[in-house]
Design a protein around this motif. Sequence first.
Motif, short mmCIF file in Angstrom:
data_model
loop_
_atom_site.label_atom_id
_atom_site.label_comp_id
_atom_site.label_asym_id
_atom_site.label_seq_id
_atom_site.Cartn_x
_atom_site.Cartn_y
_atom_site.Cartn_z
N GLY A 193 0.81 -1.21 0.00
CA GLY A 193 0.00 0.00 0.00
C GLY A 193 0.84 1.26 0.00
N THR A 194 0.18 2.40 -0.23
CA THR A 194 0.90 3.67 -0.38
C THR A 194 1.60 4.09 0.90
OG1 THR A 194 -0.75 4.37 -2.01
CG2 THR A 194 0.65 6.08 -1.07
N ARG A 195 0.95 3.90 2.05
CA ARG A 195 1.54 4.35 3.31
C ARG A 195 2.89 3.68 3.57
NH1 ARG A 195 -2.44 3.49 6.33
NH2 ARG A 195 -3.11 5.63 6.65
N GLU A 196 2.93 2.36 3.43
CA GLU A 196 4.17 1.65 3.70
C GLU A 196 5.22 1.91 2.62
OE1 GLU A 196 3.87 -2.43 4.93
OE2 GLU A 196 2.01 -2.06 6.02
N MET A 197 4.77 2.15 1.39
CA MET A 197 5.72 2.52 0.35
C MET A 197 6.40 3.84 0.71
SD MET A 197 5.14 3.60 -3.64
CE MET A 197 4.39 5.14 -3.08
N GLN A 199 6.79 5.07 3.68
CA GLN A 199 7.69 4.82 4.81
C GLN A 199 9.01 4.25 4.31
OE1 GLN A 199 5.32 2.21 7.26
NE2 GLN A 199 4.12 3.89 8.14
N ARG A 200 8.94 3.42 3.28
CA ARG A 200 10.15 2.87 2.68
C ARG A 200 11.00 3.98 2.05
NH1 ARG A 200 9.98 0.06 -2.18
NH2 ARG A 200 7.71 -0.10 -1.98
N VAL A 201 10.33 4.92 1.38
CA VAL A 201 11.04 6.05 0.78
C VAL A 201 11.70 6.90 1.86
CG1 VAL A 201 10.75 8.19 -0.53
CG2 VAL A 201 9.57 6.11 -1.26
N GLY A 236 -5.82 12.12 0.81
CA GLY A 236 -6.42 12.92 1.87
C GLY A 236 -5.33 13.57 2.69
N VAL A 237 -5.69 14.10 3.83
CA VAL A 237 -4.72 14.76 4.69
C VAL A 237 -3.60 13.80 5.10
CG1 VAL A 237 -4.39 15.87 6.94
CG2 VAL A 237 -6.36 16.47 5.53
N SER A 238 -3.96 12.55 5.38
CA SER A 238 -2.94 11.58 5.78
C SER A 238 -1.90 11.38 4.68
CB SER A 238 -3.58 10.24 6.15
OG SER A 238 -4.26 9.68 5.05
N THR A 239 -2.32 11.46 3.43
CA THR A 239 -1.38 11.35 2.31
C THR A 239 -0.36 12.49 2.36
OG1 THR A 239 -3.23 10.48 1.00
CG2 THR A 239 -1.19 10.98 -0.17
N ILE A 240 -0.84 13.70 2.64
CA ILE A 240 0.05 14.86 2.73
C ILE A 240 1.06 14.66 3.85
CG2 ILE A 240 0.19 17.35 3.10
CD1 ILE A 240 -1.17 16.58 0.48
N VAL A 241 0.59 14.23 5.01
CA VAL A 241 1.47 14.02 6.16
C VAL A 241 2.53 12.97 5.86
CG1 VAL A 241 1.54 13.21 8.56
CG2 VAL A 241 -0.30 14.73 7.82
N GLU A 242 2.10 11.85 5.27
CA GLU A 242 3.04 10.77 4.97
C GLU A 242 4.00 11.16 3.86
OE1 GLU A 242 0.08 7.90 4.06
OE2 GLU A 242 -0.57 7.77 6.16
N ALA A 243 3.52 11.92 2.88
CA ALA A 243 4.38 12.37 1.80
C ALA A 243 5.44 13.34 2.32
CB ALA A 243 3.55 13.04 0.71
N GLU A 244 5.03 14.26 3.20
CA GLU A 244 6.00 15.20 3.77
C GLU A 244 7.09 14.48 4.54
OE1 GLU A 244 6.00 19.34 6.39
OE2 GLU A 244 4.41 17.86 6.71
N ALA A 245 6.70 13.46 5.31
CA ALA A 245 7.68 12.69 6.08
C ALA A 245 8.66 11.95 5.17
CB ALA A 245 6.95 11.69 6.99
N VAL A 248 8.61 14.05 -0.01
CA VAL A 248 7.91 14.30 -1.27
C VAL A 248 7.44 15.74 -1.31
CG1 VAL A 248 5.80 13.76 -2.57
CG2 VAL A 248 7.20 11.91 -1.63
N SER A 249 7.69 16.43 -2.44
CA SER A 249 7.32 17.84 -2.53
C SER A 249 6.18 18.11 -3.51
CB SER A 249 8.53 18.69 -2.93
OG SER A 249 9.00 18.29 -4.21
N ALA A 250 5.73 17.07 -4.26
CA ALA A 250 4.61 17.25 -5.18
C ALA A 250 3.86 15.93 -5.32
CB ALA A 250 5.08 17.74 -6.55
N ILE A 251 2.55 16.02 -5.48
CA ILE A 251 1.70 14.84 -5.63
C ILE A 251 0.84 15.03 -6.87
CG2 ILE A 251 -0.17 13.48 -4.61
CD1 ILE A 251 0.83 14.40 -1.85
N GLY A 252 0.77 14.01 -7.70
CA GLY A 252 -0.11 14.02 -8.86
C GLY A 252 -1.12 12.89 -8.79
N VAL A 253 -2.35 13.16 -9.21
CA VAL A 253 -3.40 12.15 -9.25
C VAL A 253 -4.10 12.22 -10.60
CG1 VAL A 253 -3.80 12.08 -6.75
CG2 VAL A 253 -5.05 13.73 -8.15
#
Length: 301
Positions: A193-197, A199-201, A236-245, A248-253
């Motif tokens: 899943g995205t969250r653990e991916m 975390q790997r990054v 969602g907001v959790s995606t932003i939080v996890e991406a920042e950690a 990641v500086s940009a997200i595309g959907v």
Amino acid sequence: MEPRVPGEPLGVIAGGGQMPRIVAEAARARGFHPIVVRIADAIDDDWSAFDGAYYPWGKTGDAIRFLRRRGVARVVTCGTVSRRPDFRAILPSFATLAILPTALRVVRGGDDRLLRNVAAFLRAEGLEPLAVQDVAPQLLAPSGVISGREPGPQERAALVIAATAAAQLGSLDVGQAVVASQERVIALEAAEGTREMLQRVADLKRRGRIGRAERLVLVKAIKPQQDERFDLPSIGVSTIVEAEAAGVSAIGVSAGKSLVIDYDALVAAAREAWIAVVGLAADQGAAPTMDAGPLGLEERR
């Protein structure tokens, strides 16, 4: 989509997370009477404001009977399911035993095959599967800038690399998400899943495996062969939080084919983290569409 008759019962098969509640509230606002069947990750969620019940995997057959007894003809399936059902390891009810051969076939294969099997299963049980966007079209991501900041040149280059890789990844029914820099693909989503991916990054970044000059982006894209009634990419907001950690500086959907959960809160979180969020054009291998410019809340709606 409107109810066929005022107060038409609409089944909401709800996993965890915010999306099922958003869908149920949107359905109620449209004049439906939502009947919420909670499964999997929704076991501890408070749904006391809605009609419905919780059913473990071993009582899937009872859940279907419950919906039909309540007059439900159409259903929306949404929310998180962190683990697939293992019908061989549970004690099913008699109603579930009756559908067990079909249920075992449903959970085989990759996610896309599983979702197509779910749709076929629901139709066979006399229930018409609907898409989240049929009930809550306001969740669909627009094209162009969503968060208010346009990606820079390096982020744009990285978005093209990530989107191209995501299209290939999706065609294999592996995952929906890719992290890339302007130089290379960094990580691909699979069963974790995205969250653990992400975390790997973050771990790769801590260990110096990602260069300081690399600008990281995350792309979540619909699979080319995906049934759009199920499991659209979502952020969602959790995606932003996890991406920042993860740095990641940009997200595309995928514009028009992915979901933005709690748009106001996501925009605020993205601005706070200085993360650009954009809806990518339908041709995922092309440069992201930025023509729309920053979208205000009223424009989004």
